[in-house]
Design a protein around this motif. Structure first.
Motif, PDB file in Angstrom:
ATOM      1  N   UNK A 466       0.829  -1.204   0.000  1.00  0.00           N
ATOM      2  CA  UNK A 466       0.000   0.000   0.000  1.00  0.00           C
ATOM      3  C   UNK A 466       0.863   1.253   0.000  1.00  0.00           C
ATOM      4  N   UNK A 467       0.561   2.170  -0.911  1.00  0.00           N
ATOM      5  CA  UNK A 467       1.359   3.388  -1.014  1.00  0.00           C
ATOM      6  C   UNK A 467       0.551   4.630  -0.607  1.00  0.00           C
ATOM      7  N   UNK A 469       0.181   5.943   2.418  1.00  0.00           N
ATOM      8  CA  UNK A 469       0.650   6.641   3.606  1.00  0.00           C
ATOM      9  C   UNK A 469       2.151   6.859   3.562  1.00  0.00           C
ATOM     10  N   UNK A 470       2.641   8.055   3.179  1.00  0.00           N
ATOM     11  CA  UNK A 470       1.867   9.192   2.659  1.00  0.00           C
ATOM     12  C   UNK A 470       1.593   9.025   1.168  1.00  0.00           C
ATOM     13  N   UNK A 471       0.705   9.838   0.628  1.00  0.00           N
ATOM     14  CA  UNK A 471       0.424   9.789  -0.803  1.00  0.00           C
ATOM     15  C   UNK A 471       1.525  10.511  -1.577  1.00  0.00           C
ATOM     16  N   UNK A 472       1.933   9.890  -2.634  1.00  0.00           N
ATOM     17  CA  UNK A 472       2.896  10.548  -3.526  1.00  0.00           C
ATOM     18  C   UNK A 472       2.189  11.638  -4.317  1.00  0.00           C
ATOM     19  N   UNK A 473       2.897  12.732  -4.524  1.00  0.00           N
ATOM     20  CA  UNK A 473       2.375  13.786  -5.384  1.00  0.00           C
ATOM     21  C   UNK A 473       3.302  13.900  -6.600  1.00  0.00           C
TER      22      UNK A 473
END
Lengths: 514, 514
Positions: A466-467, A469-473
């Protein structure tokens, strides 16, 4: 002329035009030689996975090698994964790996390591000249090795003193081992098999996946009823409107088994028997149906294109393939953006002659399907399964094909491995539009976790896939490396962004929130 | 209990607490086992160089191994460079590298490669269990190998079926090879040499660079007048106020030669004769003065700390080292920010007990000097010269030392190799403050280009060392991975930012425009 200059001149004489580079101290004489000898464009990558992946993209499209310039074993190690992909693609590449000076190697200095051990798994050829006067000839052999059929990776380990000491000049070219001819008996045998009434399939790989080869396969299909297949992952395929469409073997082993279950004769043309990408408890590894006969029309190092042509003749194939893909652009999506909407827009607006670098993984499946009937294009995929290839591959293809639009669509997880490629795209003003399919997940692993029978996964296991946390921007990441970018959360916005990106030049990134 | 579970339980029993991971399909059973067996915290890295570099930082600070979880040869390859650095640091690490199932290996599936060839250069131990029932015992041996003096990398290649098939349970621990004792004759010989009137220097490495060892060296220095040295790059050193200060051998070979030119007796204590980092035309590779005698007090695998203690006794050293570093905080800089100003602020505000990850390269030189008299701290450097270690190293150290502030200062060129570490810092809420020394250059290479004698470099050569086009924006890059960041162009702003970052918790990045 020193050893480095003799090497660069030899490469220039062979036709090498680009050197993807990430040099260090031990490569400084090679770097300096790129100025003294005209003809090679150095392209800097800020990480070696970018360097080697770009060389792969360049080689797949140019049909000849770029050089890479890497810093000892550690630099080669960083480039290993994309060299692995390139090996599986049979891409011609010449690695120049700087090494400590010959007399310095005995001291086991901090950066010393066993370069050959890291190079060997991916190299068809490897040499370490011990004298400056030997470097040019080794360079000529490296070029020939990389171009010898079907293509491969040649690794030249270059001790620093062999670069800086005096040499004699460029070396003469070395003969390239051409594709060997398939004998008439083999053609006759396969032709006869195609007429024996059994259900046959021809599995293509290599250059038979370009337009001419597909046309031949389409003609043979028309004459014999044989199915025409390709592997799930192929180095370069020409597809879209006007091309002959063939069947791609599905990724998941059980689907692949079902897909070719009826085949009684599998004819290999530059390919090998298909096998499962991974092993799964209770599932098949060997995908060829157990009772099917395998016939080899052409091994990878044989002239599969000529063999197909002879086979078409032998089976009395019509002059033209009867069926070519008709241009069919999907309708555009609307509302909340999803992977389907992304695929629709890409297929809808893809320009004629585009080069597509596809590392879309699960989220790219729709794009892959919709583009089958899009404008004609070249399609490159992740041949070795080492994720993080798509961005560098696109950069390298753009350097090889400056007049063609390059479109890269890429899963967010995989794109993080070699995101530094965006900087090279900005620096070299490469005409690449990147679509990041941002699902904040190693989505494929959620499927694989079940498929391997790891039941009832708990929170720790799921967190590894799962990616969120945190979300990539990705818009910020691209901007941080000098690439303009836009984030799209609706299909309308994505449609507009992708459409306009197709009519401008230069690097651009679209972050598709799906 | 399957093989993966038996392995995880064995690791837990040995005391392994963290597994830095970047798994794929072939590692899914190990991932699932991390939930079923309590005791190991999985930490996801979005690139394997982050995974292995973090394991290095963890191991250096914790003094015991973390596990890594890597995906076949390609994943191990991506982690190679930071494993190389870890090897040079003698850090205990256990790599678990997933491999295709034993029966699947024969098919040469796309991701198959020669894992052992990539693992061998960095591993002190390597095994591939062929049966699930063998996995636990192999895990116990891997732990012992990684911890055996002086510490090293153990690589366990784990075929997928040996993870998913039934096993017998955890394995018993295996004996760890402790540091071997230095015999009395050696102590006596070195003690006698230190009294023979010749100019002596003791070169420390390993655990003698922690406070106790330095204290012993300071006492020996007081009794004998011997100089005390360390290598340019050391895995972990305790320095700052209250510690005994020793001399660091300069990086550049000609400076190093001059620095130790007067030495007549070089005493190795867990160290090896110093050699030049690179070879340069006309410069020395072997840095020990030609007429100096080398005496080995303790080899790396021998008990250097006990040897120092015995030596202190033998030379009649005073009970305490007479000189300890006095706390001396530099004044803060002002005006336009430069590397000097960065160093002043870091040294000024560095809190007691901080852990410093130093990959500052040329721009970090000031920081390195100013922090010599800062608050006491642990200092870790780039032991193997493979740049791109500092960020992951900091992440790993923060996991090992959750109650200590971690400060990473890093050149911008090197930081790009493993920038994905910032995401892991955000995800795990690690207390790491990163200072990017942004000079938009591989500055060291501009120096090295001249030093290797590559004269009159032209525009192509210089472009390979220049990161201006386009400029990286580290604030955006950090934000894109969920890490708060600020860009500083004046010393005042940097001073404020660094000061306030020391009194908050969690990851933060300061982009120092120098």
């Amino acid at each position: 002329m020193n050893g480095a200059e003799s090497l660069v001149q030899t490469f220039v004489n062979c036709g090498v035009e680009v050197c993807f580079s990430n040099p260090g101290t031990s490569e400084m004489h090679f770097v300096a030689a790129l100025d003294r000898i005209d003809g090679i464009r150095p392209v800097l990558g800020l990480f070696e996975g970018v360097v080697t992946g770009a060389a792969d993209g360049y080689g797949r499209m140019a049909g000849k090698p770029a050089a890479t310039l890497l810093h000892l074993g550690a630099g080669l190690g960083n480039g290993f994964a994309n060299l692995h992909n390139a090996r599986r693609a049979a891409t011609p590449i010449i690695n120049v790996v700087g090494e400590h000076a010959t007399y310095h190697r005995q001291y086991d200095a901090p950066l010393a390591s066993d370069i050959a051990s890291v190079a060997r798994p991916n190299s068809v050829w490897m040499e370490t000249p011990e004298e400056a006067t030997e470097v040019a000839a080794a360079g000529a052999r490296a070029y020939a090795a990389s171009m010898s059929a079907p293509g491969g990776i040649a690794t030249l380990i270059l001790p620093a003193d062999t670069a800086w000491l005096d040499a004699d000049g460029a070396a003469d070219p070395v003969e390239i081992a051409a594709y060997s001819e398939v004998d008439g008996a083999t053609i006759d045998k396969v032709a006869a098999a195609l007429k024996n009434g059994k259900k046959s399939a021809i599995l293509l790989r290599g250059r038979t996946l370009l337009a001419d080869g597909l046309e031949l396969a389409g003609r043979i299909q028309a004459a014999t009823g044989a199915r025409v297949l390709c592997d799930t992952f192929t180095p370069r395929m020409q597809r879209g409107a006007g091309r002959v469409k063939i069947e791609r073997i599905p990724y998941f082993a059980e689907q692949a088994v079902e897909h070719i279950a009826e085949v009684e004769q599998l004819i290999l043309c530059g390919s090998q028997n298909p096998v499962a990408f991974f092993a799964y408890p209770g599932k098949e590894s060997w995908l060829t149906p157990p009772d099917a006969e395998t016939l080899v029309l052409a091994r990878p190092e044989e002239d599969s294109l000529a063999a197909l042509e002879a086979l078409a003749e032998a089976v009395g194939a019509p002059a033209q393939a009867p069926e070519h893909v008709a241009l069919a652009k999907p309708d555009l999506g609307s509302g909340t953006l999803d992977a389907d909407g992304v695929g629709r827009a890409i297929a809808h607006f893809l320009p004629d002659g585009a080069v597509v670098s596809d590392e879309g993984a699960t989220a790219g499946l729709f794009t892959n399907i919709y583009t089958e009937t899009a404008a004609p294009h070249d399609h490159m995929t992740l041949t070795g399964g080492a994720i993080g290839q798509g961005l560098p591959l696109a950069a390298g293809a753009a350097l090889a094909c400056p007049d063609q639009k390059v479109v890269c669509f890429h899963g967010d997880g995989g794109a993080m491995y070699t995101l530094q490629a965006l900087w090279t795209m900005a620096r070299e003003k490469l005409d690449v539009v990147t679509v990041i399919l941002s699902n904040r997940s190693y989505a494929i692993l959620n499927i694989e976790l079940m498929r391997v029978g790891a039941e009832n996964p708990g929170p720790k296991a799921l967190s590894m896939l799962d990616l969120h946390n945190p979300e990539l921007n990705w818009t910020q990441l691209a901007n941080g490396m000098g690439v303009e970018a836009v984030r799209c959360e609706t299909a309308e916005k994505f449609n507009d962004a992708f459409k306009s990106s197709m009519s401008r030049k230069g690097p651009f990134l679209i972050e598709a929130m799906i």
